[in-house]
Design a protein around this motif. Structure first.
Motif, PDB file in Angstrom:
ATOM      1  N   SER A  75      11.855  -1.036  -6.957  1.00 34.69           N
ATOM      2  CA  SER A  75      12.124   0.024  -7.928  1.00 34.69           C
ATOM      3  C   SER A  75      12.488  -0.581  -9.284  1.00 34.69           C
TER       4      SER A  75
ATOM      5  N   TYR B 140       9.341  -2.025 -10.712  1.00 33.34           N
ATOM      6  CA  TYR B 140       8.487  -0.932 -11.175  1.00 33.34           C
ATOM      7  C   TYR B 140       8.881  -0.551 -12.604  1.00 33.34           C
TER       8      TYR B 140
ATOM      9  N   ALA C  47       6.370  -1.305 -15.812  1.00 33.27           N
ATOM     10  CA  ALA C  47       5.679  -0.034 -16.068  1.00 33.27           C
ATOM     11  C   ALA C  47       4.720  -0.130 -17.246  1.00 33.27           C
TER      12      ALA C  47
ATOM     13  N   GLN D 137       0.520  -1.056 -10.993  1.00 31.61           N
ATOM     14  CA  GLN D 137       0.874   0.130 -10.224  1.00 31.61           C
ATOM     15  C   GLN D 137       1.669  -0.271  -8.988  1.00 31.61           C
ATOM     16  N   PHE D 138       2.566   0.580  -8.557  1.00 32.84           N
ATOM     17  CA  PHE D 138       3.353   0.375  -7.346  1.00 32.84           C
ATOM     18  C   PHE D 138       3.216   1.614  -6.478  1.00 32.84           C
TER      19      PHE D 138
ATOM     20  N   TYR E 198       8.351   5.262  -7.677  1.00 29.52           N
ATOM     21  CA  TYR E 198       6.892   5.148  -7.566  1.00 29.52           C
ATOM     22  C   TYR E 198       6.383   6.065  -6.456  1.00 29.52           C
TER      23      TYR E 198
END
Length: 181
Positions: A91, A94, A98, A103-104, A126
């Motif tokens: 997280s 991410y 960003a 992408q996650f 995500y």
């Protein structure tokens, strides 16, 4: 009561000790060639927001929307403590990555109701997909021969496996791999 607690502690210690060789042996394996059709996979998706309403599971989504983009796929389960710790790490990454276009996604190896309950307590920024226990087979297609969790795959823009990790990893290790995409 004390005796039951002691027995539980001994069983837990034996289980943890027994799992160390499993994770250590899987740590540095060379990943197999990438799946050629992973983007055709369709899974039910929880909305990408962190606020979930009851029965918020949407229809099946194709992973094709991630084709042509670097992608981190995290296979996890709400009952897996190492998975939960790794969600915290991913997280943060991410949010950090960003702006880079990486992408996650999370692929939950459990029921939709259990994942919904989990996400009411733990915010995941995500998108999450529900694969049920069949998610282990999808993970095996990405090189997770042991079928353990957590299992993380990083794909490059071409959809090729750049990195796989069985077991919990540090942010620094993931960061190194993401920076080398």
């Amino acid at each position: 009561m004390l005796r039951k607690s002691l027995i539980f502690l001994v069983i837990w210690a034996v289980a943890v000790t027994a799992s160390v060789p499993f994770y250590a042996s899987a740590r540095d394996r060379v990943p197999p060639p990438a799946l050629t059709n992973w983007w055709q996979t369709k899974l039910p998706q929880l909305p990408g927001s962190t606020a979930l309403a009851p029965a918020a599971i949407s229809h099946q989504q194709s992973l094709a929307q991630y084709r042509g983009k670097p992608l981190v796929i995290h296979f996890w389960a709400p009952w897996c403590p190492h998975c939960i710790k790794e969600i915290e790490t991913l997280s943060a990454l991410y949010n950090e990555y960003a702006r880079t276009g990486i992408q996650f996604i999370g692929v939950a190896v459990d029921s939709a109701s259990h994942v919904e309950q989990f996400t009411q307590k733990v915010k995941v920024p995500y998108p999450l997909y529900i694969a049920g226990f069949g998610g282990i087979e999808l993970a095996r297609g990405f090189g997770n021969a042991q079928g353990g969790l957590p299992f993380t795959v990083i794909l490059n823009k071409a959809g090729e496996i750049h990195y796989t990790a069985l077991g919990r990893r540090s942010a620094a290790e993931f960061r190194q791999q993401l920076n080398n995409l």
